[in-house]
Design a protein around this motif. Sequence first.
Motif, PDB file in Angstrom:
ATOM      1  N   VAL A  25      55.061  34.247  69.935  1.00 41.16           N
ATOM      2  CA  VAL A  25      55.254  33.879  71.338  1.00 41.16           C
ATOM      3  C   VAL A  25      53.877  33.707  71.954  1.00 41.16           C
ATOM      4  CG1 VAL A  25      56.159  34.550  73.599  1.00 41.16           C
ATOM      5  CG2 VAL A  25      57.395  35.205  71.522  1.00 41.16           C
ATOM      6  N   MET A  26      53.601  32.502  72.426  1.00 41.98           N
ATOM      7  CA  MET A  26      52.354  32.239  73.126  1.00 41.98           C
ATOM      8  C   MET A  26      52.635  32.027  74.604  1.00 41.98           C
ATOM      9  SD  MET A  26      50.108  29.736  70.736  1.00 41.98           S
ATOM     10  CE  MET A  26      49.210  30.406  69.353  1.00 41.98           C
ATOM     11  N   ARG A  27      51.883  32.716  75.441  1.00 39.41           N
ATOM     12  CA  ARG A  27      51.913  32.485  76.889  1.00 39.41           C
ATOM     13  C   ARG A  27      50.845  31.452  77.161  1.00 39.41           C
ATOM     14  NH1 ARG A  27      51.205  34.642  82.155  1.00 39.41           N
ATOM     15  NH2 ARG A  27      51.750  32.826  83.371  1.00 39.41           N
ATOM     16  N   VAL A  28      51.195  30.357  77.847  1.00 35.95           N
ATOM     17  CA  VAL A  28      50.278  29.243  78.022  1.00 35.95           C
ATOM     18  C   VAL A  28      50.298  28.712  79.457  1.00 35.95           C
ATOM     19  CG1 VAL A  28      50.416  28.520  75.593  1.00 35.95           C
ATOM     20  CG2 VAL A  28      52.047  27.600  77.260  1.00 35.95           C
ATOM     21  N   THR A  29      49.368  27.829  79.758  1.00 36.66           N
ATOM     22  CA  THR A  29      49.340  27.154  81.054  1.00 36.66           C
ATOM     23  C   THR A  29      50.361  26.018  81.054  1.00 36.66           C
ATOM     24  OG1 THR A  29      47.701  25.530  80.364  1.00 36.66           O
ATOM     25  CG2 THR A  29      46.859  27.630  81.295  1.00 36.66           C
ATOM     26  N   HIS A  30      50.605  25.469  82.236  1.00 35.01           N
ATOM     27  CA  HIS A  30      51.547  24.361  82.359  1.00 35.01           C
ATOM     28  C   HIS A  30      51.096  23.149  81.541  1.00 35.01           C
ATOM     29  CE1 HIS A  30      53.693  21.133  84.857  1.00 35.01           C
ATOM     30  NE2 HIS A  30      54.593  21.739  84.118  1.00 35.01           N
ATOM     31  N   ALA A  31      49.815  22.816  81.596  1.00 35.35           N
ATOM     32  CA  ALA A  31      49.296  21.670  80.823  1.00 35.35           C
ATOM     33  C   ALA A  31      49.483  21.898  79.320  1.00 35.35           C
ATOM     34  CB  ALA A  31      47.832  21.434  81.156  1.00 35.35           C
ATOM     35  N   MET A  32      49.207  23.104  78.860  1.00 35.75           N
ATOM     36  CA  MET A  32      49.378  23.412  77.436  1.00 35.75           C
ATOM     37  C   MET A  32      50.846  23.347  77.053  1.00 35.75           C
ATOM     38  SD  MET A  32      46.674  26.569  77.158  1.00 35.75           S
ATOM     39  CE  MET A  32      46.887  26.832  75.403  1.00 35.75           C
ATOM     40  N   TYR A  33      51.714  23.820  77.932  1.00 32.33           N
ATOM     41  CA  TYR A  33      53.162  23.782  77.704  1.00 32.33           C
ATOM     42  C   TYR A  33      53.632  22.335  77.528  1.00 32.33           C
ATOM     43  CZ  TYR A  33      58.152  24.196  78.850  1.00 32.33           C
ATOM     44  OH  TYR A  33      59.522  24.123  78.827  1.00 32.33           O
ATOM     45  N   ARG A  34      53.216  21.462  78.434  1.00 30.82           N
ATOM     46  CA  ARG A  34      53.660  20.060  78.377  1.00 30.82           C
ATOM     47  C   ARG A  34      53.247  19.385  77.077  1.00 30.82           C
ATOM     48  NH1 ARG A  34      51.354  19.523  83.582  1.00 30.82           N
ATOM     49  NH2 ARG A  34      49.895  18.066  82.631  1.00 30.82           N
ATOM     50  N   SER A  35      52.049  19.701  76.585  1.00 30.81           N
ATOM     51  CA  SER A  35      51.538  19.026  75.392  1.00 30.81           C
ATOM     52  C   SER A  35      51.666  19.842  74.114  1.00 30.81           C
ATOM     53  CB  SER A  35      50.062  18.657  75.604  1.00 30.81           C
ATOM     54  OG  SER A  35      49.280  19.829  75.773  1.00 30.81           O
ATOM     55  N   CYS A  36      52.241  21.052  74.209  1.00 32.69           N
ATOM     56  CA  CYS A  36      52.349  21.964  73.052  1.00 32.69           C
ATOM     57  C   CYS A  36      50.980  22.259  72.440  1.00 32.69           C
ATOM     58  CB  CYS A  36      53.313  21.403  72.003  1.00 32.69           C
ATOM     59  SG  CYS A  36      55.036  21.368  72.537  1.00 32.69           S
ATOM     60  N   ASN A  37      49.982  22.444  73.293  1.00 32.95           N
ATOM     61  CA  ASN A  37      48.614  22.710  72.875  1.00 32.95           C
ATOM     62  C   ASN A  37      48.449  24.204  72.610  1.00 32.95           C
ATOM     63  OD1 ASN A  37      45.878  23.236  72.715  1.00 32.95           O
ATOM     64  ND2 ASN A  37      45.331  22.002  74.492  1.00 32.95           N
ATOM     65  N   THR A  38      48.174  24.560  71.355  1.00 27.36           N
ATOM     66  CA  THR A  38      48.054  25.963  70.956  1.00 27.36           C
ATOM     67  C   THR A  38      46.606  26.451  70.908  1.00 27.36           C
ATOM     68  OG1 THR A  38      47.941  25.389  68.600  1.00 27.36           O
ATOM     69  CG2 THR A  38      50.137  25.807  69.539  1.00 27.36           C
ATOM     70  N   HIS A  62      56.083  35.595  91.338  1.00 32.10           N
ATOM     71  CA  HIS A  62      56.986  34.454  91.421  1.00 32.10           C
ATOM     72  C   HIS A  62      56.261  33.215  90.891  1.00 32.10           C
ATOM     73  CE1 HIS A  62      54.768  33.990  95.207  1.00 32.10           C
ATOM     74  NE2 HIS A  62      55.001  32.698  95.062  1.00 32.10           N
ATOM     75  N   GLY A  63      57.019  32.199  90.602  1.00 32.26           N
ATOM     76  CA  GLY A  63      56.462  30.961  90.068  1.00 32.26           C
ATOM     77  C   GLY A  63      56.870  30.768  88.622  1.00 32.26           C
ATOM     78  N   HIS A  64      56.247  29.785  87.990  1.00 32.96           N
ATOM     79  CA  HIS A  64      56.597  29.430  86.617  1.00 32.96           C
ATOM     80  C   HIS A  64      55.773  30.232  85.611  1.00 32.96           C
ATOM     81  CE1 HIS A  64      59.212  25.926  87.367  1.00 32.96           C
ATOM     82  NE2 HIS A  64      58.581  25.948  88.530  1.00 32.96           N
ATOM     83  N   HIS A  65      56.432  30.607  84.520  1.00 33.58           N
ATOM     84  CA  HIS A  65      55.822  31.302  83.393  1.00 33.58           C
ATOM     85  C   HIS A  65      56.157  30.463  82.164  1.00 33.58           C
ATOM     86  CE1 HIS A  65      55.280  35.064  85.755  1.00 33.58           C
ATOM     87  NE2 HIS A  65      56.314  34.577  86.402  1.00 33.58           N
ATOM     88  N   PHE A  66      55.136  30.089  81.385  1.00 31.12           N
ATOM     89  CA  PHE A  66      55.331  29.165  80.272  1.00 31.12           C
ATOM     90  C   PHE A  66      55.059  29.854  78.934  1.00 31.12           C
ATOM     91  CE2 PHE A  66      53.957  26.753  83.986  1.00 31.12           C
ATOM     92  CZ  PHE A  66      54.993  25.842  84.095  1.00 31.12           C
ATOM     93  N   PHE A  67      55.972  29.642  77.993  1.00 31.48           N
ATOM     94  CA  PHE A  67      55.872  30.228  76.658  1.00 31.48           C
ATOM     95  C   PHE A  67      56.262  29.183  75.620  1.00 31.48           C
ATOM     96  CE2 PHE A  67      57.280  33.389  79.714  1.00 31.48           C
ATOM     97  CZ  PHE A  67      56.413  34.440  79.507  1.00 31.48           C
ATOM     98  N   PHE A  68      55.714  29.309  74.422  1.00 34.42           N
ATOM     99  CA  PHE A  68      56.232  28.556  73.285  1.00 34.42           C
ATOM    100  C   PHE A  68      55.847  29.252  71.995  1.00 34.42           C
ATOM    101  CE2 PHE A  68      52.458  25.643  74.290  1.00 34.42           C
ATOM    102  CZ  PHE A  68      51.630  26.080  73.267  1.00 34.42           C
ATOM    103  N   CYS A  69      56.469  28.800  70.900  1.00 39.25           N
ATOM    104  CA  CYS A  69      56.107  29.294  69.575  1.00 39.25           C
ATOM    105  C   CYS A  69      54.913  28.477  69.112  1.00 39.25           C
ATOM    106  CB  CYS A  69      57.275  29.149  68.602  1.00 39.25           C
ATOM    107  SG  CYS A  69      56.867  29.755  66.933  1.00 39.25           S
ATOM    108  N   GLY A  70      53.858  29.162  68.655  1.00 34.16           N
ATOM    109  CA  GLY A  70      52.644  28.494  68.232  1.00 34.16           C
ATOM    110  C   GLY A  70      52.638  28.036  66.787  1.00 34.16           C
ATOM    111  N   VAL A  71      53.708  28.271  66.050  1.00 33.77           N
ATOM    112  CA  VAL A  71      53.778  27.787  64.670  1.00 33.77           C
ATOM    113  C   VAL A  71      53.852  26.261  64.720  1.00 33.77           C
ATOM    114  CG1 VAL A  71      55.197  27.767  62.574  1.00 33.77           C
ATOM    115  CG2 VAL A  71      54.855  29.910  63.833  1.00 33.77           C
ATOM    116  N   PRO A  72      53.036  25.564  63.915  1.00 28.26           N
ATOM    117  CA  PRO A  72      53.011  24.096  63.970  1.00 28.26           C
ATOM    118  C   PRO A  72      54.416  23.477  63.901  1.00 28.26           C
ATOM    119  CG  PRO A  72      51.243  24.884  62.565  1.00 28.26           C
ATOM    120  CD  PRO A  72      52.088  26.088  62.930  1.00 28.26           C
TER     121      PRO A  72
END
Length: 183
Positions: free
Chosen positions: A66-79, A98-108
């Motif tokens: 689980v990677m916590r990322v910025t909005h720009a990183m979230y949009r582009s899946c930048n790890t 409050h506000g947005h919190h962005f996460f994704f899996c960093g596995v390619p």
Amino acid sequence: MAAKIVVSLACMVVLLGLSEAAVYKVGDSAGWTTIANVDYKLWASTKTFHIGDTVLFEYNPQFHNVMRVTHAMYRSCNTSNPISTSTTGNDSVTLTNHGHHFFFCGVPGHCMAGQKLDLNVIHPVSSTPLSDPPISSSSSPSTTTIPAAGVPGPSPSHAASLPSVVAAVVSLLVSLVFAKFAS
């Protein structure tokens, strides 16, 4: 009789106050994965996240993180430079802003396949800020307290929360009961 009503109503308010914070398992029974084809955007849209709520990421740490990322990183899946990375397979995040919190899996390939999550924590109803809970250093489960990513969300809802409505009703009932017995 009036005393029993007052005590019962007071207990109800206390119980509602204790139950305000919720724990959400990301992806519900499927968890944090690419195998079950979970639509995390749809999953998040069916929830209302508040300050103090906890989101739990359960996954196989051999295949995900689980990677916590910025909005720009979230949009582009930048790890390349995540805010934080969790790898225990049982990671909980307490939402403190409050506000947005962005996460994704960093596995390619996983983020591009949809293993990404945008949580929007609604604006608090009261003006009293909550203090940040302490960050746990235990490894099972991993708990992280995070601020919002700084991306504005939609306009806040000005509807009163259920606990504040219940508290107002209880207060009114208590004053009516005392007024009746005082006269």
